[in-house]
Motif scaffolding. Sequence first.
Motif, PDB file in Angstrom:
ATOM      1  N   VAL A 143       0.683  -0.843   0.128  1.00  3.78           N
ATOM      2  CA  VAL A 143       0.135  -0.023   0.174  1.00  3.78           C
ATOM      3  C   VAL A 143       1.110   0.906  -0.270  1.00  3.78           C
ATOM      4  N   ASP A 144       0.536   2.660  -1.326  1.00  8.51           N
ATOM      5  CA  ASP A 144       1.607   3.325  -0.851  1.00  8.51           C
ATOM      6  C   ASP A 144       1.431   3.858   0.262  1.00  8.51           C
ATOM      7  N   PRO A 145       2.303   5.238   0.887  1.00  9.48           N
ATOM      8  CA  PRO A 145       1.933   5.399   2.415  1.00  9.48           C
ATOM      9  C   PRO A 145       1.530   6.626   1.563  1.00  9.48           C
ATOM     10  N   VAL A 146       1.341   7.383   0.561  1.00  8.32           N
ATOM     11  CA  VAL A 146       0.356   8.570   0.248  1.00  8.32           C
ATOM     12  C   VAL A 146      -1.721   8.324   0.207  1.00  8.32           C
ATOM     13  N   HIS A 147      -1.420   6.614  -0.262  1.00  9.42           N
ATOM     14  CA  HIS A 147      -2.458   6.311  -0.680  1.00  9.42           C
ATOM     15  C   HIS A 147      -3.551   5.731   1.298  1.00  9.42           C
ATOM     16  N   PHE A 148      -2.341   5.126   1.187  1.00 12.73           N
ATOM     17  CA  PHE A 148      -2.805   4.843   2.796  1.00 12.73           C
ATOM     18  C   PHE A 148      -2.842   5.803   4.002  1.00 12.73           C
ATOM     19  N   GLY A 149      -2.509   6.848   3.201  1.00  6.37           N
ATOM     20  CA  GLY A 149      -2.453   8.189   4.224  1.00  6.37           C
ATOM     21  C   GLY A 149      -4.056   8.961   4.579  1.00  6.37           C
ATOM     22  N   MET A 150      -4.615   8.628   2.948  1.00  4.88           N
ATOM     23  CA  MET A 150      -5.780   9.057   2.677  1.00  4.88           C
ATOM     24  C   MET A 150      -7.536   8.227   3.832  1.00  4.88           C
ATOM     25  N   ILE A 151      -6.472   7.079   3.383  1.00  7.15           N
ATOM     26  CA  ILE A 151      -7.522   5.674   4.155  1.00  7.15           C
ATOM     27  C   ILE A 151      -7.366   6.660   5.566  1.00  7.15           C
ATOM     28  N   LEU A 152      -6.266   6.494   6.108  1.00  2.00           N
ATOM     29  CA  LEU A 152      -6.357   7.085   8.139  1.00  2.00           C
ATOM     30  C   LEU A 152      -6.908   8.044   7.883  1.00  2.00           C
ATOM     31  N   LEU A 153      -6.311   9.165   7.245  1.00  2.52           N
ATOM     32  CA  LEU A 153      -7.648  10.746   7.749  1.00  2.52           C
ATOM     33  C   LEU A 153      -9.453  10.081   7.713  1.00  2.52           C
ATOM     34  N   PHE A 154      -9.357   9.210   6.582  1.00  2.00           N
ATOM     35  CA  PHE A 154     -11.088   9.182   6.105  1.00  2.00           C
ATOM     36  C   PHE A 154     -11.650   8.567   7.240  1.00  2.00           C
ATOM     37  N   ASN A 155     -10.954   7.683   8.169  1.00  2.00           N
ATOM     38  CA  ASN A 155     -11.281   7.081   8.950  1.00  2.00           C
ATOM     39  C   ASN A 155     -11.847   7.274  10.213  1.00  2.00           C
ATOM     40  N   LEU A 156     -10.298   8.137  10.262  1.00  2.00           N
ATOM     41  CA  LEU A 156     -10.383   8.954  11.471  1.00  2.00           C
ATOM     42  C   LEU A 156     -11.463   9.818  11.495  1.00  2.00           C
ATOM     43  N   GLY A 157     -12.134  10.750  10.373  1.00  2.00           N
ATOM     44  CA  GLY A 157     -12.412  11.503  10.477  1.00  2.00           C
ATOM     45  C   GLY A 157     -14.242  10.731  10.679  1.00  2.00           C
ATOM     46  N   VAL A 164     -10.231   1.655  -4.247  1.00  2.00           N
ATOM     47  CA  VAL A 164      -9.365   1.606  -5.840  1.00  2.00           C
ATOM     48  C   VAL A 164      -8.617   3.155  -5.602  1.00  2.00           C
ATOM     49  N   PRO A 165      -7.593   2.587  -5.657  1.00  2.00           N
ATOM     50  CA  PRO A 165      -6.565   3.875  -5.244  1.00  2.00           C
ATOM     51  C   PRO A 165      -6.073   5.057  -6.445  1.00  2.00           C
ATOM     52  N   PHE A 166      -6.968   5.103  -7.637  1.00  2.00           N
ATOM     53  CA  PHE A 166      -7.052   5.507  -8.298  1.00  2.00           C
ATOM     54  C   PHE A 166      -7.528   6.572  -8.111  1.00  2.00           C
ATOM     55  N   ILE A 167      -8.182   7.266  -7.116  1.00  2.00           N
ATOM     56  CA  ILE A 167      -9.061   8.327  -6.411  1.00  2.00           C
ATOM     57  C   ILE A 167      -8.505   8.720  -5.966  1.00  2.00           C
ATOM     58  N   SER A 168      -7.087   8.309  -4.779  1.00  2.00           N
ATOM     59  CA  SER A 168      -5.831   8.861  -4.313  1.00  2.00           C
ATOM     60  C   SER A 168      -5.245   9.485  -5.506  1.00  2.00           C
ATOM     61  N   MET A 169      -5.026   8.094  -6.080  1.00  2.00           N
ATOM     62  CA  MET A 169      -3.051   8.675  -6.846  1.00  2.00           C
ATOM     63  C   MET A 169      -2.900   9.787  -7.859  1.00  2.00           C
ATOM     64  N   TRP A 170      -4.031   9.075  -8.143  1.00  2.00           N
ATOM     65  CA  TRP A 170      -4.167   9.841  -9.964  1.00  2.00           C
ATOM     66  C   TRP A 170      -3.393  11.568  -9.673  1.00  2.00           C
ATOM     67  N   MET A 171      -3.586  12.764  -9.197  1.00  2.00           N
ATOM     68  CA  MET A 171      -3.413  13.993  -9.392  1.00  2.00           C
ATOM     69  C   MET A 171      -1.730  13.713  -8.677  1.00  2.00           C
ATOM     70  N   PRO A 172      -1.462  13.189  -7.547  1.00  2.00           N
ATOM     71  CA  PRO A 172      -0.410  13.031  -7.113  1.00  2.00           C
ATOM     72  C   PRO A 172       0.656  12.318  -8.405  1.00  2.00           C
ATOM     73  N   ASN A 173       0.145  11.159  -8.582  1.00  2.00           N
ATOM     74  CA  ASN A 173       1.255  10.352  -9.630  1.00  2.00           C
ATOM     75  C   ASN A 173       1.443  11.847 -10.878  1.00  2.00           C
ATOM     76  N   THR A 174      -0.298  12.385 -11.899  1.00  2.00           N
ATOM     77  CA  THR A 174       0.274  12.887 -12.829  1.00  2.00           C
ATOM     78  C   THR A 174       1.174  14.476 -12.122  1.00  2.00           C
ATOM     79  N   PHE A 175       0.668  14.794 -11.806  1.00  2.00           N
ATOM     80  CA  PHE A 175       1.350  16.341 -11.523  1.00  2.00           C
ATOM     81  C   PHE A 175       2.521  16.006 -10.679  1.00  2.00           C
ATOM     82  N   MET A 176       2.429  15.171  -9.806  1.00  2.00           N
ATOM     83  CA  MET A 176       4.331  15.383  -9.053  1.00  2.00           C
ATOM     84  C   MET A 176       4.591  14.227  -9.829  1.00  2.00           C
TER      85      MET A 176
END
Length: 427
Positions: A354-368, A415-427
């Motif tokens: 699991v990519d750390p950036v993707h995992f960060g979104m999972i972590l933040l959403f769960n805690l939310g 669906v990691p694409f939801i979180s990872m598309w913008m980081p992978n595309t623009f950075m």
Amino acid sequence: MSIAIASATLFGLFLANIPVAYAIIASSLLYFLVAQNMPTMVLVQRMIAGTESIPLLAIPFFIAAGTLMNYTGITRRMTTFAESLTGHLPGGLAQVSIVLSTMMGGISGSGLADAAMQSKVMYPEMQKRGYSPGFSTSVIGASSLITPLIPPGIGMILYGYIGNVSIGKLFLAGIIPGIMTCLLMMLAVHFVSKKRGYKPIREKMASPKEVVVASKDAFLALLLPIIIIGGIRIGVFTPTEAGAIAIVYALILGIVFYREMKLSHLKEAIGETVVTTSSIMLIIAAGACFGWILTYERIPHMATEFVTGLVDSPITFLLVLNLFLIILGMFIEGNVAIIILTPLLIPMAQAYGVDPVHFGMILLFNLGIGTISPPLGTAIFTVCSITNVKVEEFVKEVIPFYVVLFIALMLITFVPFISMWMPNTFM
């Protein structure tokens, strides 16, 4: 044995409702007192070392920027703009609340700050329009978890710093999940409002001209997240420097363009920033020490080996992880959970690919989600204490939002694409 005693003490103090920072410091101190050949001076050293970081400067910067925005008339202007976009929909004011949370995410960076603001601004208006108290507070509380997903979320900065993950990538990763969650919540409000007869606040959809007029006042504020993301992306400034830029931008808006900020407002904003930053930094210092103890005792390594020995499938791991994080979020404040769990869980996630950036979104959403879940969800008590609505009413009315949030969580998780598309595309 020492770490077991310290951990048991920590959760015992949490349950005893001891302030979080003091609970962590006390349990860490107990570890050093019990452990052999471990001087207590290390406690102070690790706490100080935990705050000596340039990236952490982004926290007071963005807190100050969000606080200053509250004194410039930005909230009123953005509410008017949100009303022009969604006021014609069933449950118009509730729809405005959700869109406002999404837009405010690019300014305040704090879900609890957004919940407190909307409880004072939107709740009285909803009551005038006949919305039930429970539904009104549940909309405000549930929509506040969108705010940390939209850059510059404070939780993203903490996670990025502690986990050594690119904060710029995290900022980009949160945009699509935040917008998706906004749309799903609006759908939930639509069906509930249709059933209960909560009417729109506008007779018809705003014309393009009306939207343009309403957007003029809010346009400069809406530029802030674009400036932050764009500046980081093209390398003009770092995420930390972006916080300083946000302060300057807020002052320019309040003094030069809107002319609503007075010297007394600046004094109040600085005072609020100092109080909020101090409480967060004390928790960070304490959490840094406890995190060092966990690492010293090799707890992340042992936990990773234990979990990977029991669970073979990444899908099973993510399902168990989601359940664990939601339950934990019910009892522990989000920033504290990020500080404690990040060094523990990132090695596990990486072990399953699991990519750390993707995992960060999972972590933040769960805690939310945990913040709007009983018994100790922080957003529940923030909203209910301001509006004087019973917690029972909030919990009863928030159920439709649990449904759409669960859908959003599954999409973000699998669906990691939801979180990872913008980081992978623009950075």
